[in-house]
Design a protein around this motif. Structure first.
Motif, mmCIF file in Angstrom:
data_model
loop_
_atom_site.group_PDB
_atom_site.id
_atom_site.type_symbol
_atom_site.label_atom_id
_atom_site.label_comp_id
_atom_site.label_asym_id
_atom_site.label_seq_id
_atom_site.Cartn_x
_atom_site.Cartn_y
_atom_site.Cartn_z
ATOM 1 N N HIS A 224 0.865 -1.179 0.000
ATOM 2 C CA HIS A 224 0.000 0.000 0.000
ATOM 3 C C HIS A 224 0.901 1.228 0.000
ATOM 4 C CE1 HIS A 224 -3.804 -2.114 1.824
ATOM 5 N NE2 HIS A 224 -3.354 -2.705 0.724
ATOM 6 N N PHE A 225 0.329 2.371 -0.358
ATOM 7 C CA PHE A 225 1.108 3.616 -0.480
ATOM 8 C C PHE A 225 0.439 4.732 0.298
ATOM 9 C CE2 PHE A 225 1.620 7.714 -2.762
ATOM 10 C CZ PHE A 225 2.993 7.898 -2.591
ATOM 11 N N ILE A 226 1.275 5.600 0.892
ATOM 12 C CA ILE A 226 0.780 6.822 1.509
ATOM 13 C C ILE A 226 1.748 7.956 1.198
ATOM 14 C CG2 ILE A 226 1.923 6.467 3.764
ATOM 15 C CD1 ILE A 226 -0.776 7.583 5.005
ATOM 16 N N THR A 227 1.208 9.123 0.927
ATOM 17 C CA THR A 227 2.045 10.269 0.568
ATOM 18 C C THR A 227 2.857 10.743 1.776
ATOM 19 O OG1 THR A 227 0.184 11.743 1.047
ATOM 20 C CG2 THR A 227 0.474 11.041 -1.242
ATOM 21 N N ALA A 228 3.906 11.508 1.495
ATOM 22 C CA ALA A 228 4.801 11.972 2.561
ATOM 23 C C ALA A 228 4.069 12.833 3.588
ATOM 24 C CB ALA A 228 5.965 12.754 1.955
ATOM 25 N N ASP A 229 3.030 13.548 3.152
ATOM 26 C CA ASP A 229 2.254 14.363 4.099
ATOM 27 C C ASP A 229 1.152 13.556 4.785
ATOM 28 O OD1 ASP A 229 0.370 14.053 2.087
ATOM 29 O OD2 ASP A 229 0.415 16.149 1.450
ATOM 30 N N ARG A 230 1.078 12.243 4.475
ATOM 31 C CA ARG A 230 0.125 11.311 5.097
ATOM 32 C C ARG A 230 -1.327 11.694 4.811
ATOM 33 N NH1 ARG A 230 4.639 9.404 5.173
ATOM 34 N NH2 ARG A 230 5.746 8.645 7.025
ATOM 35 N N ASN A 231 -1.568 12.269 3.641
ATOM 36 C CA ASN A 231 -2.914 12.738 3.306
ATOM 37 C C ASN A 231 -3.644 11.871 2.289
ATOM 38 O OD1 ASN A 231 -2.970 14.929 5.043
ATOM 39 N ND2 ASN A 231 -2.078 16.328 3.534
ATOM 40 N N ALA A 232 -2.914 11.046 1.537
ATOM 41 C CA ALA A 232 -3.561 10.274 0.467
ATOM 42 C C ALA A 232 -2.770 8.994 0.216
ATOM 43 C CB ALA A 232 -3.646 11.113 -0.812
ATOM 44 N N GLY A 233 -3.385 8.070 -0.541
ATOM 45 C CA GLY A 233 -2.682 6.824 -0.845
ATOM 46 C C GLY A 233 -3.597 5.796 -1.455
ATOM 47 N N GLY A 234 -3.286 4.512 -1.200
ATOM 48 C CA GLY A 234 -4.107 3.426 -1.710
ATOM 49 C C GLY A 234 -3.313 2.141 -1.882
ATOM 50 N N HIS A 235 -4.009 1.107 -2.366
ATOM 51 C CA HIS A 235 -3.405 -0.187 -2.681
ATOM 52 C C HIS A 235 -2.630 -0.046 -3.990
ATOM 53 C CE1 HIS A 235 -3.456 -4.688 -3.233
ATOM 54 N NE2 HIS A 235 -3.406 -4.307 -4.500
ATOM 55 N N VAL A 236 -1.361 -0.402 -3.995
ATOM 56 C CA VAL A 236 -0.502 -0.165 -5.166
ATOM 57 C C VAL A 236 -0.802 -1.161 -6.289
ATOM 58 C CG1 VAL A 236 1.872 -0.128 -6.016
ATOM 59 C CG2 VAL A 236 1.338 0.829 -3.758
ATOM 60 N N LEU A 237 -1.072 -0.607 -7.482
ATOM 61 C CA LEU A 237 -1.268 -1.411 -8.686
ATOM 62 C C LEU A 237 -0.066 -1.316 -9.620
ATOM 63 C CD1 LEU A 237 -4.999 -0.492 -9.448
ATOM 64 C CD2 LEU A 237 -4.146 -2.591 -8.364
ATOM 65 N N ASP A 238 0.585 -0.149 -9.642
ATOM 66 C CA ASP A 238 1.745 0.053 -10.510
ATOM 67 C C ASP A 238 2.503 1.277 -10.012
ATOM 68 O OD1 ASP A 238 3.514 -0.424 -12.532
ATOM 69 O OD2 ASP A 238 2.219 0.317 -14.154
ATOM 70 N N LEU A 239 3.771 1.377 -10.413
ATOM 71 C CA LEU A 239 4.560 2.543 -10.004
ATOM 72 C C LEU A 239 5.793 2.703 -10.874
ATOM 73 C CD1 LEU A 239 7.373 1.543 -8.383
ATOM 74 C CD2 LEU A 239 5.741 1.067 -6.574
ATOM 75 N N GLU A 240 6.319 3.915 -10.864
ATOM 76 C CA GLU A 240 7.622 4.251 -11.449
ATOM 77 C C GLU A 240 8.367 5.026 -10.367
ATOM 78 O OE1 GLU A 240 8.933 3.472 -14.353
ATOM 79 O OE2 GLU A 240 7.167 2.559 -15.309
ATOM 80 N N MET A 241 9.433 4.440 -9.865
ATOM 81 C CA MET A 241 10.180 5.047 -8.768
ATOM 82 C C MET A 241 11.464 5.683 -9.286
ATOM 83 S SD MET A 241 11.425 3.167 -5.290
ATOM 84 C CE MET A 241 12.245 4.093 -3.989
ATOM 85 N N GLU A 242 11.764 6.881 -8.797
ATOM 86 C CA GLU A 242 12.992 7.567 -9.195
ATOM 87 C C GLU A 242 14.168 7.144 -8.310
ATOM 88 O OE1 GLU A 242 13.485 9.592 -11.850
ATOM 89 O OE2 GLU A 242 11.471 8.912 -12.375
ATOM 90 N N ASN A 243 14.005 7.230 -7.008
ATOM 91 C CA ASN A 243 15.042 6.832 -6.051
ATOM 92 C C ASN A 243 14.416 6.763 -4.662
ATOM 93 O OD1 ASN A 243 15.169 9.592 -4.823
ATOM 94 N ND2 ASN A 243 15.998 10.117 -6.835
ATOM 95 N N GLY A 244 15.180 6.204 -3.727
ATOM 96 C CA GLY A 244 14.647 6.114 -2.371
ATOM 97 C C GLY A 244 15.442 5.171 -1.500
ATOM 98 N N ASP A 245 14.855 4.833 -0.354
ATOM 99 C CA ASP A 245 15.496 3.946 0.618
ATOM 100 C C ASP A 245 14.542 2.822 0.989
ATOM 101 O OD1 ASP A 245 18.098 5.406 1.380
ATOM 102 O OD2 ASP A 245 16.573 6.977 1.570
ATOM 103 N N ALA A 246 15.040 1.588 0.898
ATOM 104 C CA ALA A 246 14.232 0.422 1.242
ATOM 105 C C ALA A 246 14.736 -0.200 2.540
ATOM 106 C CB ALA A 246 14.301 -0.612 0.118
ATOM 107 N N ALA A 247 13.796 -0.696 3.336
ATOM 108 C CA ALA A 247 14.142 -1.376 4.582
ATOM 109 C C ALA A 247 13.344 -2.669 4.672
ATOM 110 C CB ALA A 247 13.838 -0.479 5.777
#
Length: 282
Positions: A224-247
């Motif tokens: 699932h996904f939630i925005t950085a401001d914790r205001n929106a999101g949903g169950h992930v169907l697809d994505l294109e990621m630029e960069n980030g950190d995984a744990a």
């Protein structure tokens, strides 16, 4: 040696042996007390549940339309600060992050939840990262999952997954509340709301389950996904990621609580599982 001397020696030996046995017993008793004390100190603590994946119901029951909430959120929160799931009547997507629980409804907004709300299906844990990775290259959903797979200690364990990143595109969904008699999930998602986010930062929250848990949980990744401001999101169907950190948090124990409901007792599970899973992920 005369009789008197012999008796004195015997008495001395008896005293020494008795005192040694008493010392050993005392030592053993102290050791036992210490063990019990250590066990008691761990019981009921968060530390004892940190590597436990706690689940309500089965994914197969959800696929077959068992949507009535069976566990209050107030109780679910005692089993983890991180996770995903849904709500009574299948109303929206659940996401728990950093101890905060959200309900993402069909308007795409992430609402804080109350403890009285109930869930028919959820998976949570206390997130404590065991592995951390920096993602520098752009990746779609398939490429991201492949990258994570390459860094797993084993494909036979459960993992909690957190990815904080910058996304050029995310396609997510939420399912509206259903009315009885409940349809199967593959039919319920036909009325889903789909949201498309562009050039946004946020967090992916979810799990990777091993292949042998088909019917119990979703084999592979469920995010699932939630925005950085914790205001929106949903169950992930697809994505294109630029960069980030995984744990990754390896969860070595699994606990499942089954619904005590007529719907769960009477539903026919194990029917068309793979086909239904493929339909709900479109």
């Amino acid at each position: 040696m005369n009789k008197k001397s012999f008796l004195i020696v015997l008495i001395l030996l008896s005293v020494i042996l008795a005192s040694g046995c008493t010392g050993s017993e005392d030592s053993f008793s102290e050791e036992s007390d210490n063990i019990e004390s250590n066990e008691d100190s761990g019981s009921g603590s968060r530390g004892g549940e940190a590597d436990v994946l706690y689940q309500v119901s089965t994914i197969d029951a959800l696929l077959q339309g068992v949507y009535d909430g069976v566990l209050p959120l107030a109780e679910l929160e005692t089993h983890g600060d991180f996770g995903i799931g849904t709500f009574d009547g299948l109303e929206g997507e659940m996401l728990a992050l950093d101890g905060n629980y959200y309900q993402i409804k069909t308007d795409g907004i992430a609402y804080p939840v109350s403890g009285e709300m109930t869930t028919p299906f959820a998976t949570v844990t206390y997130f404590e990262a065991d592995e951390n990775f920096r993602l520098e290259e752009p990746a779609n959903l398939t490429e991201l999952e492949a990258f994570l797979d390459l860094n797993l200690p084993s494909e036979n364990l459960f993992y909690a997954i957190r990815v904080d990143g910058n996304f050029s595109y995310i396609k997510a969904r939420s399912v509206p509340i259903q009315e009885k008699p409940y349809p199967k999930l593959a039919d319920a998602v036909s009325t889903q709301s789909v949201f498309e986010f562009e050039n946004i930062s946020g967090t992916l929250v979810g799990f990777r389950a091993p292949e042998y848990v088909k019917g119990v949980n979703v084999p592979g990744y469920h995010l699932h996904f939630i925005t950085a401001d914790r205001n929106a999101g949903g169950h992930v169907l697809d994505l294109e990621m630029e960069n980030g950190d995984a744990a990754l948090d390896t969860t070595s124990a699994f606990f499942m609580e089954l619904p005590a409901s007529r719907d769960f007792y009477t539903v026919e599970l194990g029917q068309d599982l793979q086909t239904d899973l493929e339909k709900v992920e479109k």
